[in-house]
Design a protein around this motif. Structure first.
Motif, short mmCIF file in Angstrom:
data_model
loop_
_atom_site.label_atom_id
_atom_site.label_comp_id
_atom_site.label_asym_id
_atom_site.label_seq_id
_atom_site.Cartn_x
_atom_site.Cartn_y
_atom_site.Cartn_z
N ALA A 22 47.50 32.41 40.86
CA ALA A 22 46.73 32.07 41.82
C ALA A 22 45.15 32.47 41.11
CB ALA A 22 46.89 32.71 43.27
N TRP A 23 44.76 31.61 40.33
CA TRP A 23 43.47 31.83 39.90
C TRP A 23 42.43 32.03 40.69
CZ3 TRP A 23 39.80 28.25 39.66
CH2 TRP A 23 40.30 26.93 39.85
N HIS A 25 42.59 32.58 43.72
CA HIS A 25 42.54 33.82 44.66
C HIS A 25 42.08 34.91 43.87
CE1 HIS A 25 44.64 36.26 47.79
NE2 HIS A 25 45.20 37.26 46.82
#
Length: 191
Positions: A22-23, A25
């Motif tokens: 989840a970059w 995120h």
């Protein structure tokens, strides 16, 4: 000496990207932390000693009281990695005139004295500090960073008689053209 240095955030983001994590995120958390420090109801002091770069400036440069030292070395090296200066620093850089443009586009390092003049710091723990990006020998910065077009800026730097201007042009040519363009556009919008 490396309390506010960059690198760990870039490694974590790279790992998130390569592992399908989840970059976005990650960036939401990083930017939320920067905003929390900027808006915290109690006074926050950052001692920007030694290396303070990239994401480290997002943490340190938004505190209520920002102290620099004779050994402070700062930079926003994002255009070196195909990105653009983020973490809320564009606000200060956009108000630092030609020096802010130079730092943004070339990823150039700067001193605590320069940071004081760019409003990235509030006080020096070591008395008066040199500010080489603002001294009279750096008039080439004011002369070359007037355009809103990266190609025009590079041409002005390459054709300037000062050797430091030509070195800055060579540095910009090593950067991602898209990153330089986006960084300059973001800088202008932040202003």
């Amino acid at each position: 000496d490396r309390g506010f240095c960059s690198g760990a955030d870039v490694r974590a983001l790279s790992q998130a990207l390569t592992s399908g994590g989840a970059w976005l995120h990650f960036l939401e958390h990083e930017y939320s932390l920067d905003m929390l420090i900027a808006d915290y109801p109690k006074p926050v002091t950052s001692h920007l000693r030694g290396i303070a770069m990239g994401g480290g400036l997002g943490i340190g440069a938004h505190a209520d009281r920002r102290i620099v030292y004779a050994d402070t070395v700062m930079a926003m090296p994002e255009t070196k990695i195909g990105f653009f200066p983020d973490v809320g620093i564009m606000y200060q850089l956009s108000r630092a005139g030609a020096v802010g443009r130079h730092v943004t586009l070339t990823s150039a390092t700067f001193t605590g004295g320069d940071a004081l003049l760019m409003n990235l710091a509030d006080e020096s723990a070591d008395g008066p500090l040199p500010a080489p990006l603002f001294d009279s020998a750096s008039a080439w910065i004011e002369e070359c960073y007037v355009s809103d077009q990266p190609a025009d800026i590079i041409a002005a730097l390459e054709n300037h008689p000062d050797e430091n201007a030509r070195k800055a042009a060579a540095e910009m040519r090593l950067r991602s053209p898209l990153s330089v363009h986006v960084a300059l556009r973001a800088l202008n919008r932040a202003k």
